[in-house]
Every structure is written in C-alpha cells, then in structure tokens.
Design a protein around this motif. Structure first.
Motif, PDB file in Angstrom:
ATOM      1  N   LYS A   1       0.747  -1.199  -0.101  1.00 19.59           N
ATOM      2  CA  LYS A   1       0.129  -0.024   0.064  1.00 19.59           C
ATOM      3  C   LYS A   1       0.877   1.281  -0.049  1.00 19.59           C
ATOM      4  O   LYS A   1       0.642   2.218  -0.768  1.00 19.59           O
ATOM      5  N   ALA A   2       2.129   1.154   0.903  1.00 19.48           N
ATOM      6  CA  ALA A   2       2.797   2.118   0.941  1.00 19.48           C
ATOM      7  C   ALA A   2       3.422   2.616  -0.246  1.00 19.48           C
ATOM      8  O   ALA A   2       3.888   3.622  -0.706  1.00 19.48           O
ATOM      9  N   LYS A   3       3.752   1.699  -1.156  1.00 15.76           N
ATOM     10  CA  LYS A   3       4.227   1.767  -2.611  1.00 15.76           C
ATOM     11  C   LYS A   3       3.239   2.032  -3.639  1.00 15.76           C
ATOM     12  O   LYS A   3       3.615   1.907  -4.815  1.00 15.76           O
ATOM     13  N   ASN A   4       1.821   2.200  -3.168  1.00 15.13           N
ATOM     14  CA  ASN A   4       0.838   2.362  -4.115  1.00 15.13           C
ATOM     15  C   ASN A   4       0.670   1.356  -5.111  1.00 15.13           C
ATOM     16  O   ASN A   4       0.303   1.693  -6.493  1.00 15.13           O
ATOM     17  N   ILE A   5       0.844   0.185  -4.659  1.00 11.28           N
ATOM     18  CA  ILE A   5       0.458  -0.914  -5.478  1.00 11.28           C
ATOM     19  C   ILE A   5      -0.685  -1.629  -4.755  1.00 11.28           C
ATOM     20  O   ILE A   5      -0.593  -1.927  -3.501  1.00 11.28           O
ATOM     21  N   THR A   6      -1.445  -2.230  -5.375  1.00  4.71           N
ATOM     22  CA  THR A   6      -2.865  -2.993  -4.674  1.00  4.71           C
ATOM     23  C   THR A   6      -2.019  -4.286  -4.297  1.00  4.71           C
ATOM     24  O   THR A   6      -1.717  -4.853  -5.054  1.00  4.71           O
ATOM     25  N   PRO A   7      -2.331  -4.403  -2.913  1.00  3.12           N
ATOM     26  CA  PRO A   7      -1.637  -5.488  -2.349  1.00  3.12           C
ATOM     27  C   PRO A   7      -2.027  -6.819  -3.137  1.00  3.12           C
ATOM     28  O   PRO A   7      -1.331  -7.824  -3.507  1.00  3.12           O
ATOM     29  N   ILE A   8      -3.386  -7.201  -3.128  1.00  8.50           N
ATOM     30  CA  ILE A   8      -3.940  -8.315  -3.562  1.00  8.50           C
ATOM     31  C   ILE A   8      -5.125  -8.063  -4.916  1.00  8.50           C
ATOM     32  O   ILE A   8      -6.040  -7.344  -4.410  1.00  8.50           O
ATOM     33  N   ALA A   9      -4.774  -8.629  -5.996  1.00 11.60           N
ATOM     34  CA  ALA A   9      -5.770  -8.412  -7.186  1.00 11.60           C
ATOM     35  C   ALA A   9      -7.074  -9.280  -6.768  1.00 11.60           C
ATOM     36  O   ALA A   9      -6.944 -10.440  -6.338  1.00 11.60           O
ATOM     37  N   LEU A  10      -8.218  -8.710  -6.951  1.00 12.91           N
ATOM     38  CA  LEU A  10      -9.573  -9.210  -6.616  1.00 12.91           C
ATOM     39  C   LEU A  10     -10.451  -9.173  -7.689  1.00 12.91           C
ATOM     40  O   LEU A  10     -11.010  -7.865  -7.923  1.00 12.91           O
TER      41      LEU A  10
ATOM     42  N   VAL B   1     -13.880  -4.692 -10.443  1.00 11.57           N
ATOM     43  CA  VAL B   1     -12.701  -5.693 -11.263  1.00 11.57           C
ATOM     44  C   VAL B   1     -13.478  -7.043 -11.627  1.00 11.57           C
ATOM     45  O   VAL B   1     -14.033  -7.779 -11.090  1.00 11.57           O
ATOM     46  N   GLY B   2     -13.190  -7.297 -13.024  1.00  9.43           N
ATOM     47  CA  GLY B   2     -13.739  -8.619 -13.600  1.00  9.43           C
ATOM     48  C   GLY B   2     -12.492  -9.761 -13.635  1.00  9.43           C
ATOM     49  O   GLY B   2     -11.296  -9.303 -13.377  1.00  9.43           O
ATOM     50  N   TYR B   3     -12.548 -10.982 -13.983  1.00  5.32           N
ATOM     51  CA  TYR B   3     -11.752 -11.948 -14.134  1.00  5.32           C
ATOM     52  C   TYR B   3     -11.363 -11.968 -15.484  1.00  5.32           C
ATOM     53  O   TYR B   3     -10.123 -12.558 -15.867  1.00  5.32           O
ATOM     54  N   ASP B   4     -12.271 -11.701 -16.368  1.00  7.69           N
ATOM     55  CA  ASP B   4     -11.895 -11.796 -17.718  1.00  7.69           C
ATOM     56  C   ASP B   4     -10.684 -10.708 -18.150  1.00  7.69           C
ATOM     57  O   ASP B   4     -10.351 -10.017 -17.255  1.00  7.69           O
TER      58      ASP B   4
ATOM     59  N   LEU C   1      -3.805  -6.766 -13.656  1.00  8.62           N
ATOM     60  CA  LEU C   1      -3.288  -6.199 -12.765  1.00  8.62           C
ATOM     61  C   LEU C   1      -2.087  -6.942 -12.154  1.00  8.62           C
ATOM     62  O   LEU C   1      -1.105  -6.328 -11.956  1.00  8.62           O
ATOM     63  N   LEU C   2      -2.102  -8.023 -11.766  1.00  7.45           N
ATOM     64  CA  LEU C   2      -0.978  -8.746 -11.339  1.00  7.45           C
ATOM     65  C   LEU C   2       0.005  -9.002 -12.414  1.00  7.45           C
ATOM     66  O   LEU C   2       1.226  -8.669 -12.107  1.00  7.45           O
ATOM     67  N   ALA C   3      -0.209  -9.189 -13.756  1.00  6.90           N
ATOM     68  CA  ALA C   3       0.879  -9.254 -14.707  1.00  6.90           C
ATOM     69  C   ALA C   3       1.482  -7.746 -14.936  1.00  6.90           C
ATOM     70  O   ALA C   3       2.719  -7.967 -15.177  1.00  6.90           O
ATOM     71  N   GLN C   4       0.839  -6.918 -14.715  1.00  4.34           N
ATOM     72  CA  GLN C   4       1.267  -5.440 -15.156  1.00  4.34           C
ATOM     73  C   GLN C   4       2.114  -4.930 -13.838  1.00  4.34           C
ATOM     74  O   GLN C   4       2.372  -3.776 -13.751  1.00  4.34           O
ATOM     75  N   GLY C   5       2.017  -5.697 -12.760  1.00  2.00           N
ATOM     76  CA  GLY C   5       2.714  -5.369 -11.231  1.00  2.00           C
ATOM     77  C   GLY C   5       1.854  -4.160 -10.833  1.00  2.00           C
ATOM     78  O   GLY C   5       2.328  -3.317  -9.642  1.00  2.00           O
TER      79      GLY C   5
END
Lengths: 284, 431
Positions: free
Chosen positions: B183-192, B256-259, B266-270
């Motif tokens: 969170k401190a790095k402005n990254i969503t911790p967990i994609a859902l 946010v969708g799964y497709d 989100l995960l792949a793009q960091g």
C-alpha cells in the motif's frame, strides 16, 4: 356482421401465436408459482409458500424499489432530452439532418455491444475514467450509471418518435401563431407540446414498461452488483431461477412483474386519456 | 358479430396451437441417440475437448460407440438440469462432484458406480483416493475423475516482490504486513475480481479452513445451514474483514472482472502484488500476458497458515477434479460403466492431459509430470494434492444451488462492507 370488416379468420395467426407463446406460458408460470421445483424431477405443490416468502423477502422488496427508481430516473432523464432533440431534429436544415444521423448511431448497436462497451469504458484500472468515480464499483453510484447507459441507448429511439411526430404538426398552426406574434418558446409550449401529447404518452409507456423489464443491459454491465446495488426485479428473478434453480419462487416473482407491467401501462393509458385518442388536426 | 363466426376461428386457433406443440415434440434434434451409442456431455474447453474426443475415439476403436457434446459453463448447468428428467438426458455427464452432484443423486438420477469400481480394481486404484472421494456420497461412488486437479493457489508477481525486497507470505501475519508494504508503494496488495462472487469465496474458504479446520464447513454441508452458526465462522469472517478494511484488495475491486483486462492483468502488469486463484490462472496468464510468465515473474505459493488456527496448513480448496457420472435411467449403462473404468486412466489419456498442462488425478504420475510443458508448476500442484489432509470442493459447488446462490450474494455484500461478519452468518444460517 359487417361485410366491410375483415373476417375474424384473419386474427387466427395472431391469436394462436399469442395463446401459445404468451397466454399459455403465463398460465404455467402462475401454476409454477404455487409449487416448489428445482427443475429436477416434478414440481411439487406447496400452497402459498412462495407467496408468503415473497412478502417476507427483504431482497425482493429492495429490488422492487430499485426497479421503480430505475424506471422513474430513466423517464426523467430520457423524456426531456428526447423531446427537445426530437423537435430540434424535425427542422429541415441540412446540418440538423447530418447531426441527427450521427446522434442516432446507438440505435444500430445491439444491447450486448452497448453494455460491453460501457463496461470496458468504466473498468476501474484500464478504462477511460481511471482515478474518477467508481461508476460500476460504488454501490451508491452504480444504479445511476445503469440509468445513464440505458438512456444513452434509448434516447435516440425516442428522439426518432418525437421527430416524426413534430414533423406531422401542421405548419399552418405555426404560421397562425407567427402572425399573432407568438415567441419561439410560447409556440413550443402552446402548439408543439399539445400536438405531441399522444407521442409523449406512447414514448412514456415504452420507456416505463421497457425499464420495468430491462434485463440484458444490467446483466452484462453489472450482473446486479456491486453486491446487490443494481439487482432489479427481473435480475432477481433470473438469479433465483437460473442460478439458484428455485423455479417456483422465481415464477412468483415473474407473476409480480407481469402484474406490475400490465398495471403500469393501464394506468398510464387511463391517466393520459390515450383511449379516447382522436386526431387534433383539422379536417378529421 | 354473430356467435357462430367466432367458433370456427377459435377452433382453428386451437388446431394451430396443437399442431405447433405436437411438431415441436416430434422433432428431436441431434440429441437423438441410436441404441448402444453413448451420449457424453462435457464442459466446453478448446484444449481438453480434443483430448476427450480422442478417448472416445479409442473407445470406439475397441468396439464401443459414443459421441461428445460440449456446452459453455452457465448454459451447461441449465441444460443439464432440464435434460436430466427427459429422454434427451446424456448417458455420461460432466460434473464437479460434491453437493452439486448430490442434488442429482438425491433426485435418483445418477447411477451408483461403487460395485463396478470395486470389480475393476485397476481403475479404482489408479486414481488418487482423496480425489476419487470428491464424487463419493454416503459411502458410494457416483463419478470418476476425468480432468486435472485445480486447487486454489496464491499467485504473486516476483518482480514486484523483488522491488519491495520482500518474500511471499507463509503466515497470515506476514500477509497483513505485506498489505501495508505494498500500500505504501501504491500497489494494490491483492488483485480481486470482485464482480465475480466466486473469487471472493476463495478467500472465505481458505480463511475459515485455516482458522477453524475443515470440519466446520463439512458440518454445514452435511447438516444444513444452521452449521454456519458455529462461532468459528464469525471469528474467521472477522479476520477476513480485517484484511478487507486494511485495504488488502484496494478500493476498486467491486468492479474488477476476471476476464481480460481484469485481476489477472493487474497482477501481470505489476499493479497488484498477489492474486488468489485456481490453477487455471497459469494457463490464463500464459495466454493473456505471455511475457510475464516467460520471464519467470509469475510466482505461486500455498495459502498462508494462520498461527494458532486449527486447520492443517496442507489443506486445499478449489476444484478437486471434474467427474463423469452415469445417468441412472440410461439405456447404455453398461457401456457407460465400461467407458469410465477403461478410458479415463489409460496412459494415452493421462499423457495427453499432462501435455495440455493439466495435473491428472492419478497416482504415480511424478515421472510423467516432468514431460509437462510447465514441469515445475505441475509437480508443485501434484505434490500439494498428494500431501493434503483435506481437499475441500469450492463451497458454491458443494452446497445446493439455491443455498450457494444466496450465500454468494451475502458474501459480495460482506466484501463491500454492507454486511458485518455476524450479519453474514445470521443471513446464511436462516436459509
């Protein structure tokens, strides 16, 4: 029997079609609404259990409320815009014709395409409004987003109705008003609006009944989410029937929809005097 | 209009209606089966359907006769329901085992395969027992595994973790600390992918399992919704709420969708660091973000343990496997039984599954898995399943459809913060 009128035989295909695809299914749904049926095995009569449950179901109540809200909101958004643009587009100027044909573009898209398009546009991370409001993710906003998308899709259709109707207003009325020194605004108020009265009724019935039974847009756009924020009654019926396989209870919801829809169009007809519709033009 | 003039049109109307109904019933489309030909229904899958077709071809080569029909996910579930009571029912049908299958078993639609499996020891012993148990109800076997095993894993972006100088979590507390770090790095911790309730369900399943053990849900499944009232459920849901409120899933997960373009991207793009998902996430990433996988940035671990929790950290949730079950009224029951006991464990079928990247539900596949396109990943999953004390089928497949649908709705409300842990429990227990 008057020899001028077409024989009743002519109505047979229409009646047969209606009986088979509207009346018969409706009777079956009424029957199913008194049964418990998971679509495996045979329906089991359970008296008024589904109906008692419906009265008790907070989710069903909430979805009726959402449906009404959606209906009223889409009417409020669509009618003034469609009316004004329609009257404007009725003018014969070339620029208006060009702009209107662009404006009518959404009419050419299927509902599915429109819903997918807006869904992609409003994706919170890769859409067009990143960092903006969560149009589809905020439970307080989502229903209004749905209203906007539905309006975007259907305003052109209603504009078309108004355009046609406005063109049918006899020019002599305007000419007379011009001679009497009426302003643009009062011509609109005292000639155009009264002349469009029945078009307004038709368009409103279509809008109200249409949004009462809207389903595809919401299913694709939000699936009733986030949470249950956009779960309108038809969607509640679908989820109950085809996800939860509670066909009996879903049928009870379906009956409510039929009753609401019929009551609504009857009410609008009566209230607007549509039944006694007569031409307001000279010579009739 | 005279009375008579109405009668004939009415009669005609009735006639038209009757004709239409009769002709509709008379036509049976491609679903019609000639005697002796097995009708097999499965879920659509561009890769696996070819393999399934091959096993059917080899069955035919040995004198059998069968044909495969496939359907998309939701249409399949609806079609199967409608077909099972009719003469159009398939002889063998694809399913997820567990409570999903139980509804059909309770309705008397599914054939008991216990004796035929006992007679064909070679077939029975070929499968991993815990997986075979996925279609065991009241001590009887009602299905035979036919696709890969798909437990849910915690995927992570190795690059993002490396940049932050942290390691993937092995305990719940580490997970919470990581949430703050990212969170401190402005990254969503967990994609859902919060538009889909089943992605949120994976979190609830694991948290309850790790915190209170797998018996809590077993009790709900076997003894009805009152089981939700176990105090462990509220406690586990409160833990999950802590993670949500801490911003573990970011602010926008609800839309946010799964497709394509959703959580996996989100995960792949960091933009997100972790993603809890079924094993199909690997193939999905390979398909949508090939560079991400090929550069070796997709990492995976088992779900973290919860210190002091009663659940065994080896426990898994997800799709145990998919099963073929035989229809009880099938005219070709013997052929169906022959099919499931001969084709589903034969080497050519298992090899094809492995080649497609699946992890087959059979014992002794360690060596074969080295030939998998992703040997490291496939072996990891295989070991996990072999070592697990309990492999819980996804709750939404393990509960009757009506209860599951209601529970999923409540869960989405819970993730939005509209419903508290206690309210969630009260709602689902009152079903």
């Amino acid at each position: 029997m008057s020899s001028q009128r077409p024989s009743a035989w002519y109505a047979v295909p229409a009646f047969a079609f209606f009986a088979l695809f509207a009346a018969l299914p409706m009777l079956l749904v009424i029957y199913l609404s008194f049964t418990a049926w998971d679509s495996l095995g045979t329906p089991r009569l359970n008296g008024g259990e589904n109906w008692a449950r419906l009265l008790d179901d907070a989710e069903a109540r909430a979805s009726v409320w959402r449906t009404l809200l959606l209906m009223v909101m889409s009417w409020l958004v669509q009618t003034p815009i469609a009316l004004l643009v329609g009257v404007w587009a009725a003018g014969k100027q070339r620029s208006r014709a060009v702009l209107s044909s662009i404006f009518f573009l959404p009419l050419l898209l299927s509902t599915t395409a429109i819903a997918l398009l807006w869904n992609a546009l409003m994706e919170p991370n890769f859409g067009a409004f990143v960092g903006g409001p969560l149009f589809l993710g905020d439970p307080d906003i989502a229903l209004y987003t749905v209203v906007l998308v539905i309006s975007w899709q259907f305003i052109p259709f209603h504009t078309l109705l108004y355009q046609g109707a406005a063109r049918a207003v006899p020019p002599s009325l305007y000419e007379a008003a011009t001679i009497d020194g009426a302003s643009r605004v009062s011509k609109f108020r005292h000639i155009t609006l009264p002349q469009l009265r029945y078009t307004i009724v038709t368009s409103s019935v279509l809008m109200l009944v249409g949004s009462l039974t809207t389903f595809d847009t919401v299913l694709i756009l939000t699936q009733g989410g986030p949470g249950t924020a956009t779960r309108i009654l038809p969607l509640h019926m679908y989820i109950t029937g085809f996800k939860g396989f509670e066909m009996g209870y879903a049928s009870a919801i379906a009956v409510v929809l039929v009753v609401l829809g019929t009551a609504l169009s009857l009410a609008v007809m009566r209230w607007s005097g549509f039944r006694s519709m007569s031409s307001q033009q000279e010579g009739s | 209009m005279s009375r008579r003039s109405w009668v004939r049109p009415l009669l005609a109307m009735g006639l038209v209606a009757v004709t239409a109904v009769v002709s509709a019933c008379g036509t049976s489309g491609p679903g019609e089966t000639s005697a002796g030909s097995l009708k097999i229904w499965a879920l659509e899958d561009p890769v696996l359907n070819k393999i399934e077709q091959k096993s059917i071809d080899s069955f035919k080569a040995n004198g059998g006769n069968a044909s495969l029909e496939t359907f998309g996910n939701d249409p399949y579930k609806q079609r199967l329901r409608v077909a099972m009571g009719s003469p159009q029912a398939p002889d063998l049908f694809f399913n997820w085992g567990g409570g999903n299958l139980k509804e059909y078993v309770d309705a008397g639609k599914v054939a008991d395969l216990t004796s035929v499996l006992e007679e064909n020891k070679a077939a029975k012993d070929a499968f991993i027992p815990s997986v075979l148990d996925g279609a065991k109800l009241d001590g009887k076997y009602y299905g035979v595994p036919m696709r890969g095993m798909q437990p849910v894993l915690l995927f992570f972006n190795k690059q993002v973790f490396k940049d932050a100088g942290v390691e993937p979590p092995t305990t719940w507390d580490q997970l919470l600390t990581l949430v703050d770090t990212f969170k401190a790095k402005n990254i969503t911790p967990i994609a859902l992918a919060g538009t889909q309730a089943w992605t949120e369900l994976m979190w609830a399943e694991y948290v309850l399992d790790r915190f209170a053990g797998h018996e809590v849900f077993k009790n709900i499944r076997d003894n009805g919704p009152a089981g939700w009232k176990d105090p462990a459920v509220v406690a586990a849901m409160s833990k999950l709420k802590e993670l949500i409120d801490r911003g573990g899933f970011g602010q926008s997960f609800a839309s946010v969708g799964y497709d394509a373009g959703g959580a996996s991207t989100l995960l792949a793009q960091g933009k997100a660091a972790m993603h809890l998902m079924g094993t199909w996430e690997y193939t999905n990433q390979l398909d949508q973000s090939p560079d991400f996988v090929k550069q070796g940035n997709l990492g995976w671990v088992a779900f973290p343990s919860i210190p002091g929790g009663k659940g065994d950290p080896s426990n898994l949730v997800g799709n145990v496997s998919n099963f073929y079950s035989a229809t009880a009224d099938s005219k070709n029951l013997d052929a169906a039984k022959k099919f499931v006991t001969t084709t589903l464990h034969e080497d050519s079928y298992i090899d094809a599954l492995i080649e497609a990247g699946d992890v087959p539900p059979v014992v002794g596949a360690e060596e074969k898995l080295k030939k998998s396109p992703n040997p490291e990943y496939a072996s990891f999953i295989y070991e996990l399943v072999l070592d697990t004390k309990n492999f819980q089928l996804s709750w939404d497949q393990d509960l009757p459809a009506d209860d599951a649908t209601f529970m999923l709705t409540q869960l989405q409300e819970f993730f939005l913060g509209k419903v508290s842990p206690q309210q969630f429990v009260d709602a689902v227990a009152a079903r």
